[in-house]
Design a protein around this motif. Structure first.
Motif, PDB file in Angstrom:
ATOM      1  N   GLY A 177       8.883   5.865   6.349  1.00  0.00           N
ATOM      2  CA  GLY A 177      10.073   5.751   5.903  1.00  0.00           C
ATOM      3  C   GLY A 177      10.300   4.952   4.830  1.00  0.00           C
ATOM      4  N   ARG A 178       9.018   4.622   4.196  1.00  0.00           N
ATOM      5  CA  ARG A 178       9.153   3.914   2.819  1.00  0.00           C
ATOM      6  C   ARG A 178       8.036   4.696   1.931  1.00  0.00           C
ATOM      7  NH1 ARG A 178      11.135  -1.574   3.739  1.00  0.00           N
ATOM      8  NH2 ARG A 178      11.067  -2.132   6.098  1.00  0.00           N
ATOM      9  N   ILE A 237       0.891  -1.117  -0.133  1.00  0.00           N
ATOM     10  CA  ILE A 237      -0.122   0.185   0.140  1.00  0.00           C
ATOM     11  C   ILE A 237       0.975   1.177   0.155  1.00  0.00           C
ATOM     12  CG2 ILE A 237      -0.001   0.050   2.547  1.00  0.00           C
ATOM     13  CD1 ILE A 237      -3.241   0.982   1.923  1.00  0.00           C
ATOM     14  N   SER A 238       0.469   2.094  -0.877  1.00  0.00           N
ATOM     15  CA  SER A 238       1.317   3.430  -0.911  1.00  0.00           C
ATOM     16  C   SER A 238       1.088   4.216   0.256  1.00  0.00           C
ATOM     17  CB  SER A 238       1.147   4.070  -2.215  1.00  0.00           C
ATOM     18  OG  SER A 238      -0.134   4.633  -2.067  1.00  0.00           O
ATOM     19  N   VAL A 239       2.073   5.114   0.353  1.00  0.00           N
ATOM     20  CA  VAL A 239       2.086   6.186   1.509  1.00  0.00           C
ATOM     21  C   VAL A 239       0.618   7.054   1.430  1.00  0.00           C
ATOM     22  CG1 VAL A 239       3.214   8.483   2.496  1.00  0.00           C
ATOM     23  CG2 VAL A 239       4.256   6.217   2.087  1.00  0.00           C
ATOM     24  N   PHE A 296       3.343  -2.783   7.321  1.00  0.00           N
ATOM     25  CA  PHE A 296       2.139  -2.121   7.969  1.00  0.00           C
ATOM     26  C   PHE A 296       1.629  -2.350   9.284  1.00  0.00           C
ATOM     27  CE2 PHE A 296      -2.519  -1.905   8.262  1.00  0.00           C
ATOM     28  CZ  PHE A 296      -2.672  -0.475   8.603  1.00  0.00           C
ATOM     29  N   LEU A 297       1.888  -3.872   9.602  1.00  0.00           N
ATOM     30  CA  LEU A 297       1.494  -3.994  10.874  1.00  0.00           C
ATOM     31  C   LEU A 297       2.751  -3.681  12.107  1.00  0.00           C
ATOM     32  CD1 LEU A 297      -0.419  -7.539  10.794  1.00  0.00           C
ATOM     33  CD2 LEU A 297      -1.365  -5.322  10.763  1.00  0.00           C
ATOM     34  N   LYS A 299      -2.016   7.659   4.129  1.00  0.00           N
ATOM     35  CA  LYS A 299      -2.427   8.853   4.738  1.00  0.00           C
ATOM     36  C   LYS A 299      -3.978   8.991   4.646  1.00  0.00           C
ATOM     37  CE  LYS A 299       1.759  11.750   3.646  1.00  0.00           C
ATOM     38  NZ  LYS A 299       2.402  12.725   2.707  1.00  0.00           N
ATOM     39  N   GLY A 300      -4.758   8.457   3.748  1.00  0.00           N
ATOM     40  CA  GLY A 300      -5.880   8.421   3.831  1.00  0.00           C
ATOM     41  C   GLY A 300      -6.611   7.525   4.781  1.00  0.00           C
ATOM     42  N   VAL A 301      -5.686   6.418   5.298  1.00  0.00           N
ATOM     43  CA  VAL A 301      -6.414   5.768   6.313  1.00  0.00           C
ATOM     44  C   VAL A 301      -6.294   6.421   7.679  1.00  0.00           C
ATOM     45  CG1 VAL A 301      -5.631   3.602   7.435  1.00  0.00           C
ATOM     46  CG2 VAL A 301      -5.444   3.570   5.181  1.00  0.00           C
TER      47      VAL A 301
END
Length: 195
Positions: free
Chosen positions: A103-104, A83-85, A112-113, A89-91
């Protein structure tokens, strides 16, 4: 042509067992059975429904609560991994907590977890197992489910439909109108001590 996504009204309750309502529901023909394992991400600042199922990050947002206490939920995101940054940000918009320093450029499910969720004191992972017995009553999807939240077993009954009057008619016919309406996130937060 894909069917348009429609917000659905939901009534749900949790507990140890509901003998009489379950017996009434089981007089109808069972339409489906689904078993799944999911990971929910709870936020201290939000009751939005954020989970990962079938390798998809899936968010449902609470739109409205009506005078009967029914909740209207609408799917607002389904995103695969990595998943993209920008998507993350939406999440965090739905988590309603400050964004971390990313950092990625993109994150796998494990990243993610382990790098985004677990270090964040405002977020909490809950591993959920579900066995869902699904019926259709008055056109409303009606479900009895056995759930497990991080090892704690609870039963839940749900009635959902795009028309709130159909939901309430079904809830009343099943004799459940006096039971509390509790959504998944509220039940999980109480179970894991985050309420």
């Amino acid at each position: 042509m894909a069917k348009p996504i429609v917000a659905r009204w939901e009534w749900r309750t949790f507990g140890a067992g509901f003998d009489e309502p379950e017996a009434r529901i089981r007089t109808y023909e069972q339409g489906n059975f689904k078993e799944s394992g999911e990971v929910y991400v709870l936020s201290r600042s939000s009751d939005e429904n954020v989970k990962v199922r079938d390798d998809l990050l899936d968010i449902k947002s609470l739109q409205e609560v009506n005078s009967d206490g029914l909740e209207q939920w609408f799917p607002v995101m389904k995103a695969g991994f990595p998943i993209s940054v920008d998507e993350l940000k939406g999440v965090f918009f739905y988590f309603k907590v400050p964004e971390p320093i990313f950092g990625r450029k993109e994150y796998t499910f494990d990243q993610f977890l382990n790098e985004i969720v677990k270090p964040n004191q405002n977020l909490r992972l809950v591993h959920v197992k579900k066995k869902r017995y699904i019926y259709v009553i008055n056109g409303a999807v009606t479900e009895i489910a056995e759930t497990d939240f991080d090892g704690v077993a609870l039963r839940t009954i749900c009635v959902e439909h795009e028309d709130p009057e159909v939901v309430m008619k079904t809830v009343r016919e099943l004799g459940m109108e006096d039971l509390p309406n509790i959504n998944y996130i509220q039940a999980m937060k109480k179970t894991v001590g985050m309420a």
